[in-house]
Structure formats: structure tokens, C-alpha cells
Design a protein around this motif. Structure first.
Motif, short mmCIF file in Angstrom:
data_model
loop_
_atom_site.label_atom_id
_atom_site.label_comp_id
_atom_site.label_asym_id
_atom_site.label_seq_id
_atom_site.Cartn_x
_atom_site.Cartn_y
_atom_site.Cartn_z
N LEU A 11 -81.36 -79.39 -18.79
CA LEU A 11 -79.91 -79.42 -18.80
C LEU A 11 -79.39 -79.04 -17.42
O LEU A 11 -79.83 -78.05 -16.83
N THR A 91 -77.28 -88.91 -18.71
CA THR A 91 -77.90 -88.26 -19.86
C THR A 91 -78.67 -89.28 -20.69
O THR A 91 -78.14 -90.32 -21.07
N GLN A 119 -86.19 -85.23 -22.02
CA GLN A 119 -84.74 -85.28 -22.15
C GLN A 119 -84.06 -84.76 -20.90
O GLN A 119 -84.40 -83.69 -20.40
N THR A 121 -80.13 -83.92 -19.77
CA THR A 121 -78.76 -83.78 -20.24
C THR A 121 -77.90 -83.28 -19.10
O THR A 121 -78.20 -82.24 -18.50
#
Length: 124
Positions: A11, A91, A119, A121
Motif C-alpha cells: 500500500l 491499483t 497486490q 494499492t
């Protein structure tokens, strides 16, 4: 067979940076391409960047050109994707893929081997 393992997702805030890595093992002869794709739910897998392992010659999607950089680490058999100036539109789950061909392709169907994805983000 080629095995690919991605790492480095996470993130980050808008404008920040992340570095993804793809470790390759197995049949890693030099005439192959490594690419990064990304995918968000409900959309097609999108080409991000690729390079030919032996010759370099990176290729980028227009949406990331100038912000992302793909590079090789011969010593570690890894391909890195440096992502700068990240935007919320970046993202996605990012996948590393390998194609045992000297020609670079931006089509996901051209790639034979895939990692599990990582992932990324980007918060606004």
C-alpha cells in the motif's frame, strides 16, 4: 518449466513509489521475455512492461511510460519493476510472466508461465 515468484507489492499513497521483483527459476535460458501485467476485478489483464532477458530492450504501456522502469538483475535471476509517481489508477494485482521467445509481446495469451501475483494499492 519456469517458476516465477513476485514480491514487493503493498500500500502506498498517490505519488509514492514501489519496487516489484520477479524471481525466475527452472529453465531460465536467455532467449526469453519477462513481462509485467496487471489486473483489476472485472477487467482484462493489462500489459505494463516487458523486456528480453538477453538483449534488454524494454517495452512499456503508454499509461506507465516515464513512470515505471523494468530492469534485469543477472546475478539474482530477477526482473524488477520500479514504479514511481503512482496513481490510484495503478491499483491492481501485478503479475510476472515469462515467454520462451525472443520476440516481446504485449498480449497475455502469448505468455506461458505466470507468477501468483502481488497486490499494489495506491491510496488517494
Amino acid at each position: 518449466q519456469v517458476q516465477l515468484v513476485e514480491s514487493g507489492g503493498g500500500l502506498v499513497q498517490t505519488g509514492g513509489s514501489l519496487r516489484l521483483s520477479c524471481a525466475a527459476s527452472g529453465r531460465t535460458d536467455r532467449n526469453y521475455n519477462i513481462a509485467w501485467f496487471r489486473q483489476v476485478p472485472g477487467k482484462e489483464r493489462e500489459f505494463v512492461a516487458a523486456l528480453n532477458w538477453s538483449a534488454g530492450r524494454p517495452r512499456y504501456a503508454g499509461s506507465v511510460k516515464g513512470r515505471f522502469s523494468i530492469s534485469r538483475d543477472f546475478a539474482k535471476d530477477m526482473v524488477n519493476l520500479q514504479m514511481n509517481s503512482l496513481e490510484p489508477e495503478d491499483t491492481a494485482v501485478y503479475y510476472c510472466a515469462a515467454r520462451l521467445d525472443i520476440v516481446i509481446s504485449s498480449q497475455s495469451t502469448a505468455y506461458d508461465y505466470w507468477g501468483q501475483g502481488t497486490q499494489v494499492t495506491v491510496s488517494s
